[in-house]
Write an enzyme that holds these catalytic residues in place. Structure first.
Site, PDB file in Angstrom:
ATOM      1  N   HIS A 263      45.645 -32.624  55.800  1.00  0.00           N
ATOM      2  CA  HIS A 263      45.928 -33.541  56.901  1.00  0.00           C
ATOM      3  C   HIS A 263      45.695 -32.853  58.238  1.00  0.00           C
ATOM      4  O   HIS A 263      45.479 -31.644  58.310  1.00  0.00           O
ATOM      5  CB  HIS A 263      47.354 -34.094  56.819  1.00  0.00           C
ATOM      6  CG  HIS A 263      48.430 -33.114  57.167  1.00  0.00           C
ATOM      7  ND1 HIS A 263      49.429 -33.399  58.062  1.00  0.00           N
ATOM      8  CD2 HIS A 263      48.673 -31.847  56.751  1.00  0.00           C
ATOM      9  CE1 HIS A 263      50.255 -32.355  58.168  1.00  0.00           C
ATOM     10  NE2 HIS A 263      49.812 -31.405  57.370  1.00  0.00           N
TER      11      HIS A 263
ATOM     12  N   CYS B 197      48.516 -26.991  63.706  1.00  0.00           N
ATOM     13  CA  CYS B 197      48.663 -28.205  62.897  1.00  0.00           C
ATOM     14  C   CYS B 197      47.777 -29.347  63.396  1.00  0.00           C
ATOM     15  O   CYS B 197      47.632 -30.359  62.726  1.00  0.00           O
ATOM     16  CB  CYS B 197      50.119 -28.650  62.853  1.00  0.00           C
ATOM     17  SG  CYS B 197      51.177 -27.463  61.988  1.00  0.00           S
TER      18      CYS B 197
ATOM     19  N   HIS C  99      44.068 -28.867  57.840  1.00  0.00           N
ATOM     20  CA  HIS C  99      44.705 -27.862  56.982  1.00  0.00           C
ATOM     21  C   HIS C  99      45.347 -28.565  55.792  1.00  0.00           C
ATOM     22  O   HIS C  99      45.412 -29.781  55.750  1.00  0.00           O
ATOM     23  CB  HIS C  99      45.747 -27.039  57.764  1.00  0.00           C
ATOM     24  CG  HIS C  99      46.908 -27.844  58.254  1.00  0.00           C
ATOM     25  ND1 HIS C  99      46.825 -28.723  59.325  1.00  0.00           N
ATOM     26  CD2 HIS C  99      48.186 -27.912  57.798  1.00  0.00           C
ATOM     27  CE1 HIS C  99      48.005 -29.279  59.522  1.00  0.00           C
ATOM     28  NE2 HIS C  99      48.849 -28.816  58.612  1.00  0.00           N
TER      29      HIS C  99
ATOM     30  N   HIS D 169      48.403 -28.372  52.363  1.00  0.00           N
ATOM     31  CA  HIS D 169      49.686 -27.875  51.859  1.00  0.00           C
ATOM     32  C   HIS D 169      49.771 -28.135  50.360  1.00  0.00           C
ATOM     33  O   HIS D 169      49.201 -29.099  49.868  1.00  0.00           O
ATOM     34  CB  HIS D 169      50.867 -28.607  52.507  1.00  0.00           C
ATOM     35  CG  HIS D 169      50.968 -28.464  53.978  1.00  0.00           C
ATOM     36  ND1 HIS D 169      51.453 -27.329  54.581  1.00  0.00           N
ATOM     37  CD2 HIS D 169      50.632 -29.312  54.978  1.00  0.00           C
ATOM     38  CE1 HIS D 169      51.431 -27.502  55.894  1.00  0.00           C
ATOM     39  NE2 HIS D 169      50.930 -28.692  56.159  1.00  0.00           N
TER      40      HIS D 169
ATOM     41  N   HIS E 153      45.341 -34.190  46.089  1.00  0.00           N
ATOM     42  CA  HIS E 153      44.004 -34.022  46.638  1.00  0.00           C
ATOM     43  C   HIS E 153      43.590 -35.183  47.548  1.00  0.00           C
ATOM     44  O   HIS E 153      42.424 -35.547  47.626  1.00  0.00           O
ATOM     45  CB  HIS E 153      42.971 -33.738  45.538  1.00  0.00           C
ATOM     46  CG  HIS E 153      43.130 -32.345  45.012  1.00  0.00           C
ATOM     47  ND1 HIS E 153      44.069 -32.027  44.059  1.00  0.00           N
ATOM     48  CD2 HIS E 153      42.509 -31.192  45.341  1.00  0.00           C
ATOM     49  CE1 HIS E 153      44.012 -30.735  43.803  1.00  0.00           C
ATOM     50  NE2 HIS E 153      43.076 -30.197  44.568  1.00  0.00           N
TER      51      HIS E 153
ATOM     52  N   GLU F 176      57.022 -28.910  52.946  1.00  0.00           N
ATOM     53  CA  GLU F 176      55.655 -28.721  53.416  1.00  0.00           C
ATOM     54  C   GLU F 176      55.238 -27.266  53.216  1.00  0.00           C
ATOM     55  O   GLU F 176      54.068 -26.967  52.997  1.00  0.00           O
ATOM     56  CB  GLU F 176      55.576 -29.109  54.889  1.00  0.00           C
ATOM     57  CG  GLU F 176      54.180 -29.297  55.383  1.00  0.00           C
ATOM     58  CD  GLU F 176      54.141 -29.858  56.783  1.00  0.00           C
ATOM     59  OE1 GLU F 176      53.846 -31.049  56.931  1.00  0.00           O
ATOM     60  OE2 GLU F 176      54.406 -29.087  57.730  1.00  0.00           O
TER      61      GLU F 176
END
Length: 137
Positions: free
Chosen positions: A15, A24, A28, A30, A75, A126
């Site tokens: 995201h 952010c 990137h 998670h 994904h 996260e």
């Protein structure tokens, strides 16, 4: 409330937090960890067993673990989800998971059961040491 069903799983997603002044704000990903806690005052049947012996089916709580092509979040590029768009913070994603999980749980209810006693708490990590909890009061 006598029963709490708890399920934990992970999924990997990418995201961007649009407009964020910092890392952010760049693409990137998670490995999100999710804990679902569904509480009920009574037991119910499910789509797989007709006797009243479950709070809900564990399968229903783990929908987000599925690959994005199968309707889950694994994904996924979270910004592609119309309900999220550019708002992909842990807080917004936790509320999204809560909303969609409760829709699935309620869809499994039978015989006029409105599920009024059901309470869901979603905890979304996260990172290994940063999480958000969401529930409806």
């Amino acid at each position: 409330m006598p029963w709490t069903l708890t399920s934990e799983f992970t999924f990997d997603s990418a995201h961007v937090i649009s407009g964020y002044d910092g890392p952010c704000g760049r693409l990137h990903g998670h490995t999100y960890r999710v804990r679902m806690q569904l509480t009920s005052e009574r037991l119910r049947p499910s789509a797989h067993v007709k006797r009243s012996i479950m709070v809900a089916d564990f399968k229903t709580l783990k929908w987000a673990k599925k690959d994005v092509d199968a309707g889950g979040l694994d994904h996924a590029y979270l910004n592609d989800l119309p309900e999220l768009g550019d708002d992909t913070t842990a807080e917004v994603v936790a509320a999204y998971i809560h909303r969609h999980t409760m829709r699935r749980v309620r869809a499994d209810l039978q015989d006029g059961d409105d599920g009024a006693d059901l309470r869901l708490r979603v905890t979304l990590w996260e990172t290994p040491d940063s999480c958000c909890e969401y529930w409806e009061a």
